[in-house]
Design a protein around this motif. Structure first.
Motif, PDB file in Angstrom:
ATOM      1  N   ASP A 203       0.833  -1.215   0.000  1.00 54.68           N
ATOM      2  CA  ASP A 203       0.000   0.000   0.000  1.00 54.68           C
ATOM      3  C   ASP A 203       0.864   1.259   0.000  1.00 54.68           C
ATOM      4  OD1 ASP A 203      -2.248  -1.571   0.009  1.00 54.68           O
ATOM      5  OD2 ASP A 203      -2.565  -1.439   2.182  1.00 54.68           O
ATOM      6  N   ASP A 204       1.964   1.240   0.774  1.00 53.58           N
ATOM      7  CA  ASP A 204       2.867   2.395   0.793  1.00 53.58           C
ATOM      8  C   ASP A 204       3.435   2.666  -0.597  1.00 53.58           C
ATOM      9  OD1 ASP A 204       2.420   2.779   3.437  1.00 53.58           O
ATOM     10  OD2 ASP A 204       4.436   2.257   4.129  1.00 53.58           O
ATOM     11  N   LEU A 205       3.829   1.608  -1.289  1.00 52.76           N
ATOM     12  CA  LEU A 205       4.371   1.772  -2.646  1.00 52.76           C
ATOM     13  C   LEU A 205       3.316   2.352  -3.581  1.00 52.76           C
ATOM     14  CD1 LEU A 205       6.422  -1.537  -3.023  1.00 52.76           C
ATOM     15  CD2 LEU A 205       7.341   0.765  -2.768  1.00 52.76           C
ATOM     16  N   ASN A 206       2.087   1.892  -3.453  1.00 51.66           N
ATOM     17  CA  ASN A 206       1.013   2.421  -4.296  1.00 51.66           C
ATOM     18  C   ASN A 206       0.681   3.866  -3.967  1.00 51.66           C
ATOM     19  OD1 ASN A 206       0.672   0.112  -5.827  1.00 51.66           O
ATOM     20  ND2 ASN A 206      -0.889  -0.762  -4.484  1.00 51.66           N
ATOM     21  N   ASN A 207       1.084   4.290  -2.766  1.00 50.35           N
ATOM     22  CA  ASN A 207       0.901   5.694  -2.378  1.00 50.35           C
ATOM     23  C   ASN A 207       2.156   6.523  -2.638  1.00 50.35           C
ATOM     24  OD1 ASN A 207      -1.800   5.499  -1.456  1.00 50.35           O
ATOM     25  ND2 ASN A 207      -1.096   4.586   0.472  1.00 50.35           N
ATOM     26  N   ASN A 208       3.031   5.946  -3.511  1.00 46.66           N
ATOM     27  CA  ASN A 208       4.238   6.650  -3.985  1.00 46.66           C
ATOM     28  C   ASN A 208       5.278   6.908  -2.906  1.00 46.66           C
ATOM     29  OD1 ASN A 208       3.269   6.889  -6.691  1.00 46.66           O
ATOM     30  ND2 ASN A 208       1.965   8.593  -6.032  1.00 46.66           N
ATOM     31  N   VAL A 209       5.292   6.073  -1.861  1.00 49.28           N
ATOM     32  CA  VAL A 209       6.385   6.148  -0.897  1.00 49.28           C
ATOM     33  C   VAL A 209       7.632   5.541  -1.546  1.00 49.28           C
ATOM     34  CG1 VAL A 209       7.210   5.449   1.391  1.00 49.28           C
ATOM     35  CG2 VAL A 209       4.772   5.959   1.026  1.00 49.28           C
ATOM     36  N   ASN A 210       8.795   6.167  -1.343  1.00 52.10           N
ATOM     37  CA  ASN A 210      10.051   5.707  -1.945  1.00 52.10           C
ATOM     38  C   ASN A 210      10.319   4.243  -1.598  1.00 52.10           C
ATOM     39  OD1 ASN A 210      13.201   5.308  -1.561  1.00 52.10           O
ATOM     40  ND2 ASN A 210      12.912   6.895  -3.100  1.00 52.10           N
ATOM     41  N   PHE A 211      10.714   3.458  -2.631  1.00 48.19           N
ATOM     42  CA  PHE A 211      10.917   2.026  -2.441  1.00 48.19           C
ATOM     43  C   PHE A 211      11.960   1.742  -1.357  1.00 48.19           C
ATOM     44  CE2 PHE A 211      12.471  -2.205  -3.143  1.00 48.19           C
ATOM     45  CZ  PHE A 211      11.353  -2.922  -3.561  1.00 48.19           C
ATOM     46  N   LYS A 212      13.066   2.491  -1.367  1.00 47.78           N
ATOM     47  CA  LYS A 212      14.114   2.262  -0.374  1.00 47.78           C
ATOM     48  C   LYS A 212      13.586   2.448   1.045  1.00 47.78           C
ATOM     49  CE  LYS A 212      18.233   3.410  -3.102  1.00 47.78           C
ATOM     50  NZ  LYS A 212      19.423   4.280  -3.192  1.00 47.78           N
ATOM     51  N   ASP A 213      12.760   3.482   1.223  1.00 42.63           N
ATOM     52  CA  ASP A 213      12.214   3.740   2.553  1.00 42.63           C
ATOM     53  C   ASP A 213      11.243   2.646   2.986  1.00 42.63           C
ATOM     54  OD1 ASP A 213      13.671   6.067   2.710  1.00 42.63           O
ATOM     55  OD2 ASP A 213      12.055   7.335   1.945  1.00 42.63           O
ATOM     56  N   VAL A 214      10.474   2.123   2.027  1.00 39.44           N
ATOM     57  CA  VAL A 214       9.552   1.026   2.340  1.00 39.44           C
ATOM     58  C   VAL A 214      10.339  -0.222   2.729  1.00 39.44           C
ATOM     59  CG1 VAL A 214       7.720  -0.473   1.447  1.00 39.44           C
ATOM     60  CG2 VAL A 214       7.777   1.943   0.814  1.00 39.44           C
ATOM     61  N   SER A 215      11.449  -0.476   2.015  1.00 39.42           N
ATOM     62  CA  SER A 215      12.305  -1.627   2.333  1.00 39.42           C
ATOM     63  C   SER A 215      12.871  -1.515   3.738  1.00 39.42           C
ATOM     64  CB  SER A 215      13.450  -1.726   1.314  1.00 39.42           C
ATOM     65  OG  SER A 215      14.396  -2.688   1.708  1.00 39.42           O
ATOM     66  N   ILE A 216      13.397  -0.345   4.060  1.00 37.59           N
ATOM     67  CA  ILE A 216      13.978  -0.130   5.384  1.00 37.59           C
ATOM     68  C   ILE A 216      12.927  -0.322   6.477  1.00 37.59           C
ATOM     69  CG2 ILE A 216      14.948   1.653   6.904  1.00 37.59           C
ATOM     70  CD1 ILE A 216      16.360   2.767   4.392  1.00 37.59           C
ATOM     71  N   LYS A 217      11.687   0.084   6.201  1.00 35.80           N
ATOM     72  CA  LYS A 217      10.616   0.017   7.201  1.00 35.80           C
ATOM     73  C   LYS A 217      10.096  -1.406   7.400  1.00 35.80           C
ATOM     74  CE  LYS A 217       6.173   2.170   8.369  1.00 35.80           C
ATOM     75  NZ  LYS A 217       5.144   3.145   7.911  1.00 35.80           N
ATOM     76  N   TYR A 218       9.978  -2.177   6.302  1.00 34.80           N
ATOM     77  CA  TYR A 218       9.282  -3.461   6.400  1.00 34.80           C
ATOM     78  C   TYR A 218      10.132  -4.698   6.105  1.00 34.80           C
ATOM     79  CZ  TYR A 218       4.980  -0.621   6.176  1.00 34.80           C
ATOM     80  OH  TYR A 218       3.983   0.280   6.410  1.00 34.80           O
ATOM     81  N   SER A 219      11.093  -4.572   5.195  1.00 39.07           N
ATOM     82  CA  SER A 219      11.735  -5.781   4.664  1.00 39.07           C
ATOM     83  C   SER A 219      12.624  -6.474   5.688  1.00 39.07           C
ATOM     84  CB  SER A 219      12.571  -5.432   3.430  1.00 39.07           C
ATOM     85  OG  SER A 219      13.147  -6.593   2.875  1.00 39.07           O
ATOM     86  N   GLU A 220      12.705  -7.801   5.549  1.00 41.31           N
ATOM     87  CA  GLU A 220      13.554  -8.611   6.412  1.00 41.31           C
ATOM     88  C   GLU A 220      14.675  -9.269   5.624  1.00 41.31           C
ATOM     89  OE1 GLU A 220      10.590 -11.204   7.977  1.00 41.31           O
ATOM     90  OE2 GLU A 220       9.732  -9.684   9.303  1.00 41.31           O
ATOM     91  N   ALA A 221      14.861  -8.824   4.369  1.00 50.19           N
ATOM     92  CA  ALA A 221      15.955  -9.351   3.552  1.00 50.19           C
ATOM     93  C   ALA A 221      17.283  -8.830   4.081  1.00 50.19           C
ATOM     94  CB  ALA A 221      15.773  -8.939   2.091  1.00 50.19           C
ATOM     95  N   ASP A 222      18.379  -9.520   3.726  1.00 50.85           N
ATOM     96  CA  ASP A 222      19.707  -9.127   4.212  1.00 50.85           C
ATOM     97  C   ASP A 222      20.070  -7.704   3.808  1.00 50.85           C
ATOM     98  OD1 ASP A 222      20.042 -11.552   5.411  1.00 50.85           O
ATOM     99  OD2 ASP A 222      21.187 -12.436   3.768  1.00 50.85           O
TER     100      ASP A 222
END
Length: 429
Positions: A203-222
């Protein structure tokens, strides 16, 4: 007298505080196979991660995630260093210089400017250099320790080459991916609860939030705290469930939520490039070179190279033996063989002779900026033949790297499980 006592008291407090601070910074927080990581080491890594995020223009992740990343980095990097030393794997200056030059080229800058950028963002060059050394060391370890555990069959290579030849543009496409991962485990986590997290990222991405910021907030990848951006990867290296989603995406577009056995994913095409170039003829070239020096005059060198040519022409010596005996460069040990050369790789003074020579002929002496040459074109490959060779080697390399990357995850987990790792301060998480 009272003032003097007060000053002495202040000095004692200051000295005690400094001593306490020093003792605190030297406090062991992690032990890896008897190697001690201090609080000072840990704080340097935490600050490095934060400064890198700032340099990348990304939001700083919450403190607990940064600390967890720092802990994992320190454990992995020290394990790799211990293994490298045990196996006599070292990083030399040429390798470091090569990595730095590639870095500067990719960033289109010079060394002083790059150091200045790092310094402005609080990054110490010596620490940054240690990261470069670690990456080189890691690639060597992966190639030696993990590479010996994987194999690629000729059948696998030819299948991939056939696929590539059906769509040559696709085979030459490299992409940088943005990757967001939310893991789940049927045993310990409810899938629907984990799905809510990836849905929030979507949803954040669809609301044009920067991908890097979404990754930092949610992602669990290395690479989550790096913004989730991968290095350049050939599109055919992607797992099938990724490829089917990204093959029709344009740069900047994101996929729908993808489910795999280990979690939920969102993929974005961060950048793309096509490596397909017009395939020119390739020339298998051998040469004999005599270099000008202070001992022999130019006329003497010309006479000598003409004598060598006469010996070869009269079948008194083979070209290969003459090169081994007389030629003055590294190719002499291979009988003068320079390998396959494209027109772009041929030095200008020799281009006309090589492009027009019939295979097996021997040229007249020709001068270049390097010296005097005798040239023999051994073979000429058409663009299609060379394309097949290039595709085979590229497929072999990519399949090998893909298998090594896949095997590395299990290998490093196994290595950690067999190592003595003690986290003495659980506030690191």
């Amino acid at each position: 007298m009272i003032k003097i006592k007060f000053y002495v008291f202040l000095i004692m407090i200051f000295t005690t505080f400094n001593s306490f601070s020093k003792e605190l910074l030297n406090k062991p927080v992690i032990i890896i196979n008897n190697k001690i990581i201090t609080l000072s080491d840990f704080e340097k890594e935490v600050n490095f991660i934060k400064n890198i995020l700032t340099l990348q223009g990304s939001q700083i992740a919450d403190e607990s995630r940064v600390k967890k990343r720092a802990t994992e980095n320190l454990i992995t990097e020290n394990l790799i260093q211990i293994l490298a030393e045990k196996n006599s794997i070292f990083v030399n200056l040429q390798e470091i210089d090569g990595a730095i030059n590639r870095l500067l080229k990719n960033n289109k800058t010079d060394l002083n400017s790059y150091k200045s950028i790092l310094s402005d963002n609080g990054i110490i060059w010596s620490y940054y250099l240690s990261k470069i050394k670690h990456e080189i060391r890691l690639q060597k370890i992966k190639k030696i320790e993990v590479g010996k555990r994987v194999s690629v069959s000729e059948k696998e290579i030819l299948v991939l080459v056939d696929e590539w030849k059906k769509d040559i543009n696709r085979s030459s496409t490299e992409i940088k991916l943005g990757h967001i991962l939310v893991t789940f485990s049927e045993e310990t986590q409810k899938k629907d609860e984990r799905f809510k997290i990836i849905k929030s990222a979507f949803d954040d991405l669809n609301n044009n939030v920067n991908f890097k910021d979404v990754s930092i907030k949610y992602s669990e990848a290395d690479n989550a705290l790096d913004g989730g951006i991968t290095d350049w990867v050939n599109i055919k290296q992607l797992p099938d469930f990724f490829y089917e989603e990204v093959k029709n995406l344009e740069v900047g577009q994101s996929s729908k939520i993808i489910e795999s056995p280990n979690g939920f994913h969102i993929i974005q095409i961060y950048d793309s490039r096509n490596l397909n170039e017009e395939k020119e003829k390739q020339f298998r070239v051998s040469h004999i070179i005599l270099k000008e020096n202070d001992v022999l005059a130019s006329e003497d060198i010309i006479n000598k190279i003409n004598e060598i040519r006469e010996l070869i022409s009269n079948n008194l010596i083979t070209f290969e033996d003459a090169a081994k005996k007389y030629s003055e460069d590294a190719s002499s040990i291979k009988g003068g063989d320079l390998g396959w050369l494209s027109t772009k790789e041929i030095i200008p003074e020799l281009k006309s002779i090589i492009l027009n020579q019939v295979p097996g002929e021997l040229s007249e002496p020709v001068k270049s900026s390097f010296g005097w040459h005798l040239i023999s074109v051994r073979d000429i490959a058409s663009g299609e033949v060379q394309l097949d060779k290039d595709l085979f080697e590229r497929a072999k390399r990519l399949l090998t790297l893909k298998k090594i990357d896949e095997a590395y995850v299990d290998w490093i987990d196994f290595t950690k499980s067999k190592s003595q790792i003690k986290i003495l301060d659980f506030n690191l998480y």
